[in-house]
Scaffold this motif. Sequence first.
Motif, short mmCIF file in Angstrom:
data_model
loop_
_atom_site.label_atom_id
_atom_site.label_comp_id
_atom_site.label_asym_id
_atom_site.label_seq_id
_atom_site.Cartn_x
_atom_site.Cartn_y
_atom_site.Cartn_z
N GLU B 1 1.08 -1.14 -0.03
CA GLU B 1 -0.08 0.07 -0.05
C GLU B 1 0.84 1.15 0.07
OE1 GLU B 1 -3.64 0.39 2.65
OE2 GLU B 1 -2.08 2.12 3.55
N ALA B 2 0.52 2.23 -0.78
CA ALA B 2 1.52 3.66 -1.12
C ALA B 2 1.16 4.12 0.29
CB ALA B 2 1.51 4.07 -2.26
N GLY B 3 2.27 4.88 0.74
CA GLY B 3 2.03 5.93 1.63
C GLY B 3 1.48 7.14 1.35
N VAL B 4 1.53 8.09 2.32
CA VAL B 4 1.30 9.42 2.02
C VAL B 4 2.61 10.08 1.29
CG1 VAL B 4 1.01 11.88 2.77
CG2 VAL B 4 0.13 9.96 4.22
N VAL B 5 2.01 10.56 0.03
CA VAL B 5 3.20 11.19 -0.82
C VAL B 5 3.30 12.83 -0.80
CG1 VAL B 5 3.81 11.47 -3.22
CG2 VAL B 5 2.98 9.23 -2.59
N GLN B 6 4.21 13.50 -0.65
CA GLN B 6 4.55 14.71 -0.83
C GLN B 6 5.49 15.29 -1.77
OE1 GLN B 6 4.42 15.12 3.90
NE2 GLN B 6 4.32 17.04 2.96
N SER B 7 5.09 16.36 -2.46
CA SER B 7 6.10 16.80 -3.23
C SER B 7 6.09 18.40 -3.13
CB SER B 7 6.18 16.44 -4.76
OG SER B 7 4.87 17.05 -5.15
N PRO B 8 7.32 19.02 -3.26
CA PRO B 8 8.57 18.45 -3.60
C PRO B 8 9.05 18.30 -2.23
CG PRO B 8 8.72 20.84 -3.58
CD PRO B 8 7.29 20.44 -3.53
N ARG B 9 10.49 17.41 -2.15
CA ARG B 9 10.85 16.97 -0.93
C ARG B 9 11.64 18.11 -0.35
NH1 ARG B 9 12.07 11.83 0.38
NH2 ARG B 9 12.28 12.99 2.37
N TYR B 10 12.05 18.96 -1.24
CA TYR B 10 12.92 20.14 -0.83
C TYR B 10 12.70 21.26 -1.70
CZ TYR B 10 15.84 16.17 1.27
OH TYR B 10 16.30 15.16 1.88
N LYS B 11 12.57 22.42 -1.03
CA LYS B 11 12.54 23.69 -1.66
C LYS B 11 13.11 24.76 -1.10
CE LYS B 11 10.06 25.70 -4.93
NZ LYS B 11 10.09 25.56 -6.41
N ASN B 24 -0.42 13.81 -1.42
CA ASN B 24 -1.36 12.87 -1.77
C ASN B 24 -1.56 11.87 -0.66
OD1 ASN B 24 -1.84 10.07 -3.68
ND2 ASN B 24 -3.40 11.57 -3.78
N PRO B 25 -2.90 11.76 0.01
CA PRO B 25 -2.88 10.95 1.02
C PRO B 25 -3.11 9.45 0.87
CG PRO B 25 -5.14 11.86 0.77
CD PRO B 25 -4.04 12.61 -0.30
N ILE B 26 -3.23 8.58 1.58
CA ILE B 26 -3.53 7.22 1.66
C ILE B 26 -4.72 6.97 0.85
CG2 ILE B 26 -3.70 4.92 2.62
CD1 ILE B 26 -1.45 5.89 4.64
N SER B 27 -4.84 6.13 0.10
CA SER B 27 -6.20 5.89 -0.66
C SER B 27 -7.37 5.61 0.49
CB SER B 27 -6.17 4.95 -1.45
OG SER B 27 -7.34 4.72 -2.24
N GLY B 28 -8.38 6.36 0.27
CA GLY B 28 -9.49 6.05 1.27
C GLY B 28 -9.67 6.65 2.52
N HIS B 29 -8.33 7.60 2.71
CA HIS B 29 -8.32 8.18 4.21
C HIS B 29 -8.81 9.46 3.86
CE1 HIS B 29 -4.66 6.28 6.22
NE2 HIS B 29 -5.46 5.39 6.06
N ASN B 30 -10.16 9.80 4.79
CA ASN B 30 -10.90 11.02 4.64
C ASN B 30 -10.14 12.26 5.26
OD1 ASN B 30 -13.30 9.40 3.57
ND2 ASN B 30 -13.65 8.54 5.74
N THR B 31 -9.52 12.00 6.28
CA THR B 31 -8.95 12.95 7.06
C THR B 31 -7.33 13.40 6.78
OG1 THR B 31 -10.28 12.37 8.77
CG2 THR B 31 -8.55 13.81 9.36
N LEU B 32 -7.15 14.80 6.40
CA LEU B 32 -6.03 15.24 6.18
C LEU B 32 -5.44 16.18 6.66
CD1 LEU B 32 -4.49 15.67 2.36
CD2 LEU B 32 -4.20 17.43 4.14
N VAL B 73 -9.48 14.70 -2.03
CA VAL B 73 -8.34 13.85 -1.86
C VAL B 73 -6.96 14.56 -2.01
CG1 VAL B 73 -7.26 12.02 -3.45
CG2 VAL B 73 -9.81 12.43 -3.64
N ASP B 74 -6.29 15.06 -2.95
CA ASP B 74 -5.14 15.53 -2.73
C ASP B 74 -5.36 17.00 -2.15
OD1 ASP B 74 -3.48 14.88 -6.21
OD2 ASP B 74 -4.46 13.67 -4.30
N SER B 75 -4.15 17.60 -1.44
CA SER B 75 -4.30 19.05 -1.09
C SER B 75 -2.93 19.55 -1.54
CB SER B 75 -4.43 18.70 0.45
OG SER B 75 -4.28 20.06 1.10
N THR B 76 -3.08 21.10 -1.53
CA THR B 76 -1.97 21.80 -1.69
C THR B 76 -2.03 22.93 -0.43
OG1 THR B 76 -3.30 23.27 -3.19
CG2 THR B 76 -2.04 21.54 -4.13
N LEU B 77 -0.77 23.14 -0.15
CA LEU B 77 -0.50 24.28 0.95
C LEU B 77 0.28 25.29 0.33
CD1 LEU B 77 -0.77 25.10 3.93
CD2 LEU B 77 1.41 23.91 4.37
#
Lengths: 113, 115
Positions: B1-11, B24-32, B73-77
């Motif tokens: 199962e893929a974990g939580v994915v974030q990008s970029p790793r460095y900025k 990008n959260p874990i599939s099916g996770h409602n809370t972010l 699903v996905d989120s941006t900050l």
Amino acid sequence: EDKVVQSPLSLVVHEGDTVTLNCSYEVTNFRSLLWYKQEKKAPTFLFMLTSSGIEKKSGRLSSILDKKELSSILNITATQTGDSAIYLCAVRYSGGGADGLTFGKGTHLIIQP
Amino acid sequence: EAGVVQSPRYKIIEKKQPVAFWCNPISGHNTLYWYRQNLGQGPELLIRYENEEAVDDSQLPKDRFSAERLKGVDSTLKIQPAELGDSAVYLCASSSLAGGNNEQFFGPGTRLTVL
């Protein structure tokens, strides 16, 4: 203001030693207390504690919650160099639309060979 | 199962520039969750989403920070404009409400350096 206090902030021991990490908290609407291990990346989950006096155990790690004293301890026995990390304590709260984790500053544990 | 994915790793950016982080959260996770972790500190909650709704943004500095989670699903900050004090690791976490499990799974984080 809710707060979570961990002690010590840093600890250096030799391989094979046993360590005890402390966490005390003051939060409203307490739900649970969680321990995380953070190495170079993101925190990884260790334990979740909701009831007093019930020890959670995983290999050489164990943890227990004391809701009367508003505290928890994390024990690591027979430490190994791979245990070197920052150990974070977090308290889950809820109420008034809020539901999140308040983290302590962490205990930086260094295990020397 | 893929974990939580974030990008970029460095900025690395100069102050007053805008910056955006993606999660990008874990599939099916409602809370972010978005957290900020300063050096030597534990993570601090910035905002929590239940599906597409921001249910706790009380700690988000709204003058320069914004977040969205379109479609739940996905989120941006986003930070605009960035300040020197914004240098930190920004962590995204997700959890499932199913069974009342409190475990949050964290992504690897984005390390932001503001010069």
